[in-house]
Design a protein around this motif. Structure first.
Motif, PDB file in Angstrom:
ATOM      1  N   GLY A 169      44.188  44.258  32.202  1.00  0.00           N
ATOM      2  CA  GLY A 169      44.475  45.488  31.627  1.00  0.00           C
ATOM      3  C   GLY A 169      44.074  46.843  32.389  1.00  0.00           C
ATOM      4  O   GLY A 169      43.864  47.886  31.981  1.00  0.00           O
ATOM      5  N   ILE A 170      44.264  46.574  33.747  1.00  0.00           N
ATOM      6  CA  ILE A 170      44.222  47.551  34.776  1.00  0.00           C
ATOM      7  C   ILE A 170      45.493  48.154  35.146  1.00  0.00           C
ATOM      8  O   ILE A 170      46.077  47.334  35.974  1.00  0.00           O
ATOM      9  CB  ILE A 170      43.152  47.337  35.899  1.00  0.00           C
ATOM     10  N   ASP A 171      45.568  49.179  34.527  1.00  0.00           N
ATOM     11  CA  ASP A 171      47.038  49.732  35.115  1.00  0.00           C
ATOM     12  C   ASP A 171      46.895  50.948  36.060  1.00  0.00           C
ATOM     13  O   ASP A 171      45.786  51.605  36.003  1.00  0.00           O
ATOM     14  CB  ASP A 171      47.867  50.350  33.713  1.00  0.00           C
ATOM     15  N   PRO A 172      47.963  51.527  36.710  1.00  0.00           N
ATOM     16  CA  PRO A 172      47.683  52.814  37.532  1.00  0.00           C
ATOM     17  C   PRO A 172      46.947  53.918  37.074  1.00  0.00           C
ATOM     18  O   PRO A 172      46.094  54.449  37.824  1.00  0.00           O
ATOM     19  CB  PRO A 172      49.290  53.278  37.744  1.00  0.00           C
ATOM     20  N   GLU A 223      47.034  43.514  47.394  1.00  0.00           N
ATOM     21  CA  GLU A 223      48.336  43.708  48.068  1.00  0.00           C
ATOM     22  C   GLU A 223      49.313  44.471  47.092  1.00  0.00           C
ATOM     23  O   GLU A 223      49.957  45.216  47.395  1.00  0.00           O
ATOM     24  CB  GLU A 223      48.993  42.250  48.555  1.00  0.00           C
ATOM     25  N   ALA A 224      49.329  44.082  45.780  1.00  0.00           N
ATOM     26  CA  ALA A 224      50.323  44.708  44.835  1.00  0.00           C
ATOM     27  C   ALA A 224      49.769  46.344  44.540  1.00  0.00           C
ATOM     28  O   ALA A 224      50.720  47.068  44.715  1.00  0.00           O
ATOM     29  CB  ALA A 224      50.121  44.168  43.608  1.00  0.00           C
ATOM     30  N   LEU A 238      45.165  47.290  40.846  1.00  0.00           N
ATOM     31  CA  LEU A 238      45.963  46.975  39.702  1.00  0.00           C
ATOM     32  C   LEU A 238      45.697  45.453  39.286  1.00  0.00           C
ATOM     33  O   LEU A 238      45.937  44.546  40.188  1.00  0.00           O
ATOM     34  CB  LEU A 238      47.528  47.246  40.081  1.00  0.00           C
ATOM     35  N   SER A 239      45.791  45.298  37.860  1.00  0.00           N
ATOM     36  CA  SER A 239      45.837  43.924  37.497  1.00  0.00           C
ATOM     37  C   SER A 239      46.029  43.895  36.089  1.00  0.00           C
ATOM     38  O   SER A 239      44.977  43.940  35.228  1.00  0.00           O
ATOM     39  CB  SER A 239      44.322  43.230  37.678  1.00  0.00           C
ATOM     40  N   PRO A 240      47.275  43.683  35.784  1.00  0.00           N
ATOM     41  CA  PRO A 240      47.619  43.960  34.091  1.00  0.00           C
ATOM     42  C   PRO A 240      47.020  42.807  33.098  1.00  0.00           C
ATOM     43  O   PRO A 240      46.722  42.883  32.156  1.00  0.00           O
ATOM     44  CB  PRO A 240      49.138  43.688  34.201  1.00  0.00           C
ATOM     45  N   ILE A 241      46.612  41.507  33.973  1.00  0.00           N
ATOM     46  CA  ILE A 241      45.977  40.613  33.077  1.00  0.00           C
ATOM     47  C   ILE A 241      44.732  40.830  32.712  1.00  0.00           C
ATOM     48  O   ILE A 241      43.941  40.514  31.489  1.00  0.00           O
ATOM     49  CB  ILE A 241      46.163  39.203  33.523  1.00  0.00           C
ATOM     50  N   MET A 268      45.953  39.034  46.010  1.00  0.00           N
ATOM     51  CA  MET A 268      47.088  39.285  45.278  1.00  0.00           C
ATOM     52  C   MET A 268      46.859  40.628  44.634  1.00  0.00           C
ATOM     53  O   MET A 268      48.008  41.510  44.904  1.00  0.00           O
ATOM     54  CB  MET A 268      47.126  38.252  44.166  1.00  0.00           C
ATOM     55  N   THR A 269      45.959  40.956  43.837  1.00  0.00           N
ATOM     56  CA  THR A 269      45.740  42.327  43.228  1.00  0.00           C
ATOM     57  C   THR A 269      45.735  43.461  44.326  1.00  0.00           C
ATOM     58  O   THR A 269      46.422  44.607  43.989  1.00  0.00           O
ATOM     59  CB  THR A 269      44.617  42.461  42.340  1.00  0.00           C
ATOM     60  N   LEU A 296      51.422  48.151  47.459  1.00  0.00           N
ATOM     61  CA  LEU A 296      52.753  48.159  47.366  1.00  0.00           C
ATOM     62  C   LEU A 296      53.179  49.181  46.433  1.00  0.00           C
ATOM     63  O   LEU A 296      53.921  50.011  46.745  1.00  0.00           O
ATOM     64  CB  LEU A 296      53.518  47.078  46.874  1.00  0.00           C
ATOM     65  N   TYR A 297      52.262  49.303  45.603  1.00  0.00           N
ATOM     66  CA  TYR A 297      52.498  50.476  44.344  1.00  0.00           C
ATOM     67  C   TYR A 297      52.134  51.891  45.087  1.00  0.00           C
ATOM     68  O   TYR A 297      52.935  52.860  44.994  1.00  0.00           O
ATOM     69  CB  TYR A 297      51.570  50.381  43.123  1.00  0.00           C
TER      70      TYR A 297
END
Ligand SMILES: [Zn+2]
Lengths: 377, 197
Positions: free
Chosen positions: B115-118, B149-150, B110-113, B146-147, B153-154
């Motif tokens: 543009g990567i969403d679930p 680990e997030a 995942l990395s919104p910055i 960071m990405t 969590l997701y």
């Protein structure tokens, strides 16, 4: 940690910085006074010392503004040492060219990252024209505190940048969710990372404020700023639960989740450690907004000395750079300040007073005359 | 002095990671001097790779058939599933010899910055596999960044209650991809994996 590792500057060379075409001086230990008329370049010498250690100017965020009018490149180099006992010296260099940018090196080896080059604990600077540490925006006060923590708390800067990175991700997610309508449910993953790092950041800031508070009150009173000086961390959000790290993390997670609809509408994270501020006051009077120029000067100086005390207690001795610090202090307060500076640190202060009360100064003071483009003993 | 075909080769080589224009030139001249059959063998390997390789229909690692060699191996432990970001993480885990289950490749983190969403990762496919394959433990081996680990969590929130989720023990170099971890450290992190709350 109890052994001091005092910082020293041994020599400084400035090329095409502000009014200076070229200047090369050797700087002795102890108290050094730069004496000369206004506009002679005293403040620029102090500014150059800040740039040579932190890589940024206390007067401007644009290094390009420092380049002398008819030049295109400026350069500051200096020899510093970290400890008298081990005599660890390093030759530091920073250059800036318009259109090209910044160049950094240590002992001749280029350093690409500012974070690897800067020494956040090596100088503390006071400039009467720049009282940002007191009356500037919250970010300026936060930055001063974080710089102290970076030097004192191992891992603090990693937690701070981890918090910032997670917040940037959450903001990007919220903005896209707002414009495309995707489900922002995965925000909780970033919020958990923000909480983990943010809790350490906030706890470190709280601990530092607790340590700084009595020292700030002491110096404020000693310098004639009155009794009842107070520092407080104004946490964002203000209703954080605080008993221990786990409670703080849980409180952040809960707050970020609760405020998600509002943050989604705003397209950014509206609360969190990136919005913290530091209350600076006397009693319940806010010196940041309501203090007179004189009160704010005294508060900035007291804050600087409190930082100095803390760094020293942690085994690091910053160089103190005090621009035009004596002019508005009455004789009694001058004495109080000079008495505060008789530790083993290196202190460089400037004065435009042609007959700066030499009688007040310790016998081993070195006085440089700064005028007409030269600086000599 | 360069001919068009040589220029094209240098341009292609310099797209490779860690290869600048100068080393691309060196490589090109080296290939020029090599015997013809060597350069043709290299070209053949490249062609074969791009023609034959495709994602495994089960785990999304590389395969030449419907399934990759690991998914084809019936002797592995069906109750264990290890989630990684990229196929490149599988090899170092295999080298530890501490893991005998199957894998699932998310295709990133995942990395919104960026543009990567679930929805951009193979998460739906993962949920389906957990439901269908009788998995009892899901080892989340996303990178310790960071990405990564997030993303862990997701996934733990998404799959909580369906399966036991574990994460590699700490001790891996933080901020680096799994493929840079040495076998010993990675093996220890696998053995010491902890349950995600
Ligand atoms: Zn497969």
């Amino acid at each position: 940690m109890t052994d001091g590792h005092p910082w020293r500057v041994h020599d400084l060379e400035i090329t095409d910085v502000r009014c200076w075409n070229h200047l090369s001086i050797e700087i002795p230990n102890g108290l050094v006074v730069l004496c000369g008329p206004n506009g002679a370049g005293k403040t620029s010498i102090i500014e150059a010392l800040v740039i040579a250690t932190l890589g940024v100017s206390p007067r401007t965020s644009q290094l390009g503004e420092l380049i002398r009018a008819s030049a295109s490149v400026m350069r500051v180099t200096g020899t510093f040492s970290e400890s008298r006992a081990h005599d660890m010296t390093q030759h530091r260099e920073i250059g800036y060219a318009s259109g090209v940018g910044r160049r950094l090196s240590i002992d001749g080896a280029p350093v690409r990252q500012l974070a690897q080059w800067r020494r956040p604990s090596s100088v503390l600077v006071f400039m009467p024209e720049e009282l940002r540490a007191v009356k500037g925006p919250p970010a300026a006060r936060r930055r001063g505190l974080d710089r102290l923590l970076e030097a004192m708390v191992p891992g603090f800067s990693e937690h701070l940048s981890g918090y910032q990175e997670a917040t940037t991700q959450r903001n990007a997610l919220l903005r896209r969710a707002r414009s495309t309508g995707i489900d922002p449910a995965s925000a909780f993953a970033w919020e958990t990372r923000m909480a983990t790092h943010g809790a350490v950041v906030v706890q470190s800031r709280r601990d530092a404020i607790t340590e700084l508070r009595p020292r700030f009150a002491f110096w404020l009173e000693a310098l004639g700023g009155g009794s009842g000086g107070v520092l407080e961390l104004e946490s964002s959000p203000s209703n954080l639960c605080a008993v221990d790290n786990d409670a703080l993390v849980a409180s952040f997670v809960e707050q970020f989740a609760r405020l998600r609809p509002r943050d989604l509408a705003a397209g950014l994270t509206t609360t969190g450690p990136h919005r913290d501020d530091i209350w600076i006051g006397i009693g319940d009077r806010d010196l940041r907004r309501l203090g007179s120029q004189g009160e704010q000067r005294t508060a900035a100086l007291a804050l600087l000395l409190a930082h100095r005390d803390l760094l020293r207690a942690a085994g690091s001795g910053p160089i103190l750079l005090l621009d035009d610090v004596l002019s508005e202090l009455d004789p009694g307060r001058r004495q109080a300040l000079l008495a505060a500076l008789t530790g083993d640190e290196q202190v460089i202060l400037s004065s435009a007073d042609p007959d700066v009360s030499f009688a007040d100064l310790p016998a081993e003071t070195t006085i440089f005359q700064v005028r007409d483009g030269v600086c000599h003993v | 002095m360069l001919t068009p075909s040589l220029e094209r080769l240098i341009a292609e080589l310099s797209r490779l990671p860690g290869v600048g224009p100068r080393s691309a030139q060196r490589l090109a001249f080296h290939l020029l001097k090599a015997p013809n059959e060597r350069t043709l063998a290299l070209a053949g390997a490249l062609t074969q790779m791009s023609e034959r390789l495709r994602p495994c229909s089960r785990c999304f690692s590389f395969a030449e058939d419907e399934l990759c060699p690991i998914c084809q191996d019936q002797r592995r432990d069906r109750t264990l599933l290890c989630v990684v970001e990229e196929p490149s993480s599988i090899l170092p885990i295999e080298r530890t010899h501490e893991y005998r289950g199957y894998y699932h490749v998310l295709g990133g983190a995942l990395s919104p910055i960026d543009g990567i969403d679930p929805g951009d990762l193979r998460i739906d496919e993962l949920v389906r596999r957990v439901d269908a394959e009788g998995v009892t433990e899901l080892i989340v081996a996303t990178n310790p960044t960071m990405t990564g680990e997030a993303t862990a969590l997701y996934l733990s929130d998404l799959l909580r209650g369906k399966v036991q989720l574990t994460r590699l023990a700490s001790g891996l170099p933080v901020g680096a991809d799994l493929e840079y971890a040495d076998e010993l450290t990675l093996g220890r992190a696998l053995l010491g994996r902890r349950v995600l709350e």
